[in-house]
Design a protein around this motif. Structure first.
Motif, mmCIF file in Angstrom:
data_model
loop_
_atom_site.group_PDB
_atom_site.id
_atom_site.type_symbol
_atom_site.label_atom_id
_atom_site.label_comp_id
_atom_site.label_asym_id
_atom_site.label_seq_id
_atom_site.Cartn_x
_atom_site.Cartn_y
_atom_site.Cartn_z
ATOM 1 N N UNK A 154 -30.379 53.242 15.520
ATOM 2 C CA UNK A 154 -29.775 52.325 14.394
ATOM 3 C C UNK A 154 -29.483 50.752 14.580
ATOM 4 N N UNK A 155 -29.351 50.370 15.834
ATOM 5 C CA UNK A 155 -29.045 48.929 16.220
ATOM 6 C C UNK A 155 -29.798 47.869 15.351
ATOM 7 N N UNK A 156 -31.319 48.336 15.435
ATOM 8 C CA UNK A 156 -32.070 47.087 14.806
ATOM 9 C C UNK A 156 -31.769 46.782 13.272
ATOM 10 N N UNK A 157 -31.242 47.961 12.727
ATOM 11 C CA UNK A 157 -31.215 47.812 11.160
ATOM 12 C C UNK A 157 -29.603 47.331 10.743
ATOM 13 N N UNK A 158 -28.763 47.074 11.532
ATOM 14 C CA UNK A 158 -27.491 46.655 11.035
ATOM 15 C C UNK A 158 -27.448 45.051 10.576
ATOM 16 N N UNK A 159 -26.433 44.817 9.954
ATOM 17 C CA UNK A 159 -26.076 43.407 9.545
ATOM 18 C C UNK A 159 -25.014 43.073 10.633
ATOM 19 N N UNK A 160 -25.765 42.163 11.430
ATOM 20 C CA UNK A 160 -25.007 41.602 12.748
ATOM 21 C C UNK A 160 -23.892 41.001 12.746
ATOM 22 N N UNK A 161 -23.666 40.298 11.199
ATOM 23 C CA UNK A 161 -22.608 39.628 10.981
ATOM 24 C C UNK A 161 -21.491 40.364 10.745
ATOM 25 N N UNK A 162 -21.594 41.583 10.396
ATOM 26 C CA UNK A 162 -20.557 42.672 9.967
ATOM 27 C C UNK A 162 -20.049 43.341 11.367
ATOM 28 N N UNK A 163 -20.578 43.149 12.360
ATOM 29 C CA UNK A 163 -20.209 43.932 13.261
ATOM 30 C C UNK A 163 -18.899 43.543 14.069
ATOM 31 N N UNK A 165 -16.202 42.510 12.308
ATOM 32 C CA UNK A 165 -15.212 42.842 11.662
ATOM 33 C C UNK A 165 -15.492 43.741 10.531
ATOM 34 N N UNK A 166 -16.149 45.075 10.724
ATOM 35 C CA UNK A 166 -16.676 45.789 9.650
ATOM 36 C C UNK A 166 -15.357 46.325 8.723
ATOM 37 N N UNK A 167 -15.688 46.340 7.431
ATOM 38 C CA UNK A 167 -14.781 46.946 6.576
ATOM 39 C C UNK A 167 -15.024 48.376 6.412
ATOM 40 N N UNK A 168 -13.964 49.217 5.885
ATOM 41 C CA UNK A 168 -14.155 50.487 5.633
ATOM 42 C C UNK A 168 -15.206 50.825 4.645
ATOM 43 N N UNK A 169 -15.962 51.859 5.158
ATOM 44 C CA UNK A 169 -17.132 52.341 4.274
ATOM 45 C C UNK A 169 -18.210 51.538 4.553
ATOM 46 N N UNK A 170 -18.399 50.493 5.337
ATOM 47 C CA UNK A 170 -19.493 49.779 5.592
ATOM 48 C C UNK A 170 -20.278 50.793 6.790
ATOM 49 N N UNK A 171 -21.633 50.652 6.779
ATOM 50 C CA UNK A 171 -22.330 51.046 7.568
ATOM 51 C C UNK A 171 -22.091 50.758 8.983
ATOM 52 N N UNK A 172 -21.851 49.615 9.242
ATOM 53 C CA UNK A 172 -21.684 49.171 10.519
ATOM 54 C C UNK A 172 -20.221 49.561 11.010
ATOM 55 N N UNK A 174 -19.258 52.621 10.957
ATOM 56 C CA UNK A 174 -19.443 53.849 11.660
ATOM 57 C C UNK A 174 -19.895 53.683 12.899
ATOM 58 N N UNK A 175 -20.786 52.685 13.237
ATOM 59 C CA UNK A 175 -21.349 52.324 14.407
ATOM 60 C C UNK A 175 -20.267 51.541 15.378
ATOM 61 N N UNK A 176 -19.166 50.616 15.141
ATOM 62 C CA UNK A 176 -18.288 50.138 15.928
ATOM 63 C C UNK A 176 -17.228 51.161 16.156
ATOM 64 N N UNK A 177 -16.600 51.868 15.209
ATOM 65 C CA UNK A 177 -15.435 52.564 15.291
ATOM 66 C C UNK A 177 -15.650 54.104 15.788
ATOM 67 N N UNK A 178 -17.251 54.797 15.372
ATOM 68 C CA UNK A 178 -17.314 56.143 15.514
ATOM 69 C C UNK A 178 -18.647 56.455 16.453
ATOM 70 N N UNK A 179 -19.072 55.533 17.206
ATOM 71 C CA UNK A 179 -20.263 55.497 17.968
ATOM 72 C C UNK A 179 -21.408 56.095 17.150
ATOM 73 N N UNK A 180 -21.682 55.776 16.126
ATOM 74 C CA UNK A 180 -22.904 56.181 15.400
ATOM 75 C C UNK A 180 -24.190 55.424 16.393
ATOM 76 N N UNK A 181 -25.176 56.199 16.591
ATOM 77 C CA UNK A 181 -26.237 55.783 17.329
ATOM 78 C C UNK A 181 -27.385 55.903 16.675
ATOM 79 N N UNK A 182 -27.714 56.907 15.611
ATOM 80 C CA UNK A 182 -29.087 56.782 14.907
ATOM 81 C C UNK A 182 -28.766 57.585 13.295
#
Length: 245
Positions: A154-163, A165-172, A174-182
């Protein structure tokens, strides 16, 4: 058949073929046929080579979606229940979209007044189609070899600026708050994405869950506009009710 019989049979065919040498125009006729066959072989080879290059070429997924033009995206309303989906439909050529509560048509917004039409359209493209498909390059050959399902880190496909302070529903988020790895993307036979899943913590354990469902229900601008008319009418009725209260 013995070797002697084979030689005798060969000599018969050779003698038979030599009889045509005296036929007027036969030699030229054969040259034309052979030239035509050679041209056909070259064309088949060229087509095969082009097809191979076409299959091997990596392309941005958003470019393929732009060619399709119309796309509907469904996403979960919350992290825990991915069976409740929120649907948004886009015309990627005219940069218009509609959902249950918001719409953009002809650079005019419906359902909110805080952002410009361009701002809200870009925001919803990023939120629903996701940076994963906006940034991902993949070849048709890879999709085919993966049996129409590819799995990605997942890491290379995310919007780094959103990491930050990601908003609810953003893919980011899931990565920040729910440990999404792939993530896992499923494609149809046209090599278009139809499902995006994430591997993240849900109900206390790591599992695959639906993030987005993609579909292509519209075959024309008229079909899209008819549904958009209904959506905008509902939005305006809702706004009128709010103003009336």
């Amino acid at each position: 058949m013995s070797e002697e019989e084979k030689v005798e049979e060969y000599n018969k065919y050779k003698e038979y073929a030599s009889n045509f040498d005296d036929v007027p125009g036969y030699s030229n006729y054969m040259k034309i046929i052979l030239s035509g066959l050679a041209m056909m072989i070259l064309l088949v080879f060229y087509h095969s080579l082009r097809q191979r290059v076409f299959m091997d070429t990596e392309r941005l997924q958003i470019d393929l979606l732009n060619e399709k033009r119309f796309i509907s995206v469904e996403r979960p309303n919350d992290y825990e229940n991915d069976s409740k989906l929120y649907k948004v439909s886009f015309d990627l050529k005219t940069k218009e979209f509609y959902s249950l509560n918001y719409a953009v048509r002809s650079k005019k917004t419906y359902g909110q007044n805080r952002w410009t039409a361009k701002e809200i359209y870009v925001s919803w493209i990023n939120k629903t189609i996701t940076p994963i498909l906006l940034n991902l390059k993949v070849s048709k050959k890879k999709i085919l070899e993966s049996n129409y399902v590819i799995e990605l880190e997942l890491e290379l496909l995310l919007d780094k600026e959103k990491l930050e302070n990601p908003k609810s529903g953003d893919i980011e988020s899931y990565y920040v708050y729910f440990k999404m790895s792939k993530v896992r993307i499923t494609y149809n036979k046209e090599f278009l994405p139809i499902k995006l899943e994430g591997y993240y913590e849900k109900n206390g354990k790591m599992s695959w869950s639906v993030l987005r469902v993609y579909s292509y229900p519209f075959k024309s601008k008229e079909e899209f506009d008819n549904e958009m008319d209904k959506a905008i009418e509902n939005i305006q009725e809702h706004e009128a009710e709010i103003e009336g209260n």
